[in-house]
Enzyme design. Structure first.
Site, PDB file in Angstrom:
ATOM      1  N   LYS A  52       0.835  -1.205   0.000  1.00 24.60           N
ATOM      2  CA  LYS A  52       0.000   0.000   0.000  1.00 24.60           C
ATOM      3  C   LYS A  52       0.865   1.250   0.000  1.00 24.60           C
ATOM      4  O   LYS A  52       0.589   2.222  -0.731  1.00 24.60           O
ATOM      5  CB  LYS A  52      -0.925  -0.020   1.222  1.00 24.60           C
ATOM      6  CG  LYS A  52      -2.027  -1.060   1.140  1.00 24.60           C
ATOM      7  CD  LYS A  52      -2.706  -1.274   2.490  1.00 24.60           C
ATOM      8  CE  LYS A  52      -3.723  -2.403   2.400  1.00 24.60           C
ATOM      9  NZ  LYS A  52      -4.297  -2.788   3.701  1.00 24.60           N
ATOM     10  N   GLN A  96      -4.609  -1.721   9.849  1.00 27.77           N
ATOM     11  CA  GLN A  96      -4.434  -3.033   9.233  1.00 27.77           C
ATOM     12  C   GLN A  96      -4.913  -4.146  10.173  1.00 27.77           C
ATOM     13  O   GLN A  96      -4.512  -4.205  11.318  1.00 27.77           O
ATOM     14  CB  GLN A  96      -2.956  -3.243   8.889  1.00 27.77           C
ATOM     15  CG  GLN A  96      -2.673  -4.535   8.147  1.00 27.77           C
ATOM     16  CD  GLN A  96      -3.307  -4.582   6.768  1.00 27.77           C
ATOM     17  OE1 GLN A  96      -3.222  -3.632   6.006  1.00 27.77           O
ATOM     18  NE2 GLN A  96      -3.949  -5.687   6.451  1.00 27.77           N
ATOM     19  N   ASP A 119     -11.150   2.231   4.620  1.00 33.48           N
ATOM     20  CA  ASP A 119     -11.639   0.880   4.330  1.00 33.48           C
ATOM     21  C   ASP A 119     -13.145   0.828   4.081  1.00 33.48           C
ATOM     22  O   ASP A 119     -13.648  -0.147   3.523  1.00 33.48           O
ATOM     23  CB  ASP A 119     -11.316  -0.058   5.496  1.00 33.48           C
ATOM     24  CG  ASP A 119      -9.972  -0.747   5.347  1.00 33.48           C
ATOM     25  OD1 ASP A 119      -9.576  -1.010   4.196  1.00 33.48           O
ATOM     26  OD2 ASP A 119      -9.340  -1.041   6.368  1.00 33.48           O
TER      27      ASP A 119
END
Length: 283
Positions: A52, A96, A119
């Site tokens: 990422k 994460q 997200d």
């Protein structure tokens, strides 16, 4: 033989557009800023976060990775998220997963400002998704990427019988909502479903996200179905494979995603696109 949906090339197209939009924002004095929090030493998570970060840098997006020890307390993590919520220079926040066992993942998701939710997992955003109010709402990146695939390959969803295999909050549930919003007739099957094969065999659109290698076999797929394989598994030889028996199923499907180079590349591209969207929406 089915047509292969090339997620890698589509992801590259999306990245190119994201790069253009990033540059436009910078010309107006705005640098999109994504912050990723990594707690602990999970190997897979470290790889995901590194990928990422590299993609963000490539596209001109400011990327900050905050690494916290595996013994970090829930209180410490929530305090860090609160700090980032208040930081006007931060546009998108991602924690994460998975997290160490001492931290409640739902509390962490709840703590992120919905307007910085990279997200798309915050209940406010999930609720807006299910209400089909997504004009300025972040949505889970993998299902979003799949919808881009349908659009790119001109696959109609209106009135189609869609089956989603798996009910996770990351893929299954938001995927079902997006399909419903596109006027598909949606069934979600899972580990407690009876006669699963009879249901998948009727699917015009079949999205599989179980995390079990070759879970879906050819005899579970309707002739001419569109098959989307979200899985990233390893077979008995350690080779990367999906949740669908690709070699056999591609002989029946009209469209199918491969593993790798199918859904996988789309997820990070949609995360980067969503970072730009969150930045624009906050201006």
């Amino acid at each position: 033989m089915s047509q292969i949906i090339d997620g890698k090339s589509l992801a590259a197209e999306i990245d190119a557009q994201t790069m253009v939009e990033t540059e436009q924002l910078k010309q107006n004095g705005i640098t999109p800023h994504l912050v990723v929090i990594l707690v602990g030493e999970d190997g897979a998570s470290q790889i995901y976060v590194r990928n990422k970060e590299r993609r963000a840098q490539k596209l001109g997006i400011k990327s900050t990775v905050i690494k916290m020890d595996s013994d970090t307390t829930e209180k410490e993590l929530l305090a860090k998220i609160h700090e980032l919520n208040q930081d006007v220079d931060v546009n998108a926040i991602l924690v994460q997963m998975p997290l160490p066992k001492q931290i409640d993942e739902f509390k962490v998701i709840m703590a992120i400002d919905p307007k910085k939710d990279a997200d798309g997992f915050h209940p406010v955003n999930v609720g807006r998704l299910f209400e089909n109010e997504i004009a300025q709402t972040p949505v889970a990146c993998t299902p979003q990427g799949i919808m881009e695939m349908f659009k790119k390959y001109q696959i109609s969803l209106d009135g189609k019988n869609a089956v989603v295999v798996g009910r996770s909050t990351i893929v299954g549930k938001p995927m079902a909502a997006l399909l419903l919003n596109a006027n598909a007739t949606v069934t979600v099957v899972h580990s407690h479903t009876k006669d699963l094969k009879e249901i998948t065999k009727k699917a015009d659109i079949l999205v599989v996200a179980t995390g079990i290698a070759h879970f879906i076999k050819a005899d579970q797929v309707k002739d001419g179905a569109v098959v989307i394989d979200v899985g990233m598994d390893r077979d008995e030889n350690g080779k990367l494979t999906g949740d669908v028996d690709f070699e056999k199923v591609q002989e029946k499907a009209s469209f199918i995603t491969p593993v790798p180079k199918g859904v996988g590349p789309m997820t990070i591209s949609m995360l980067m696109k969503q970072t730009i969207d969150l930045t624009r929406w906050s201006v």
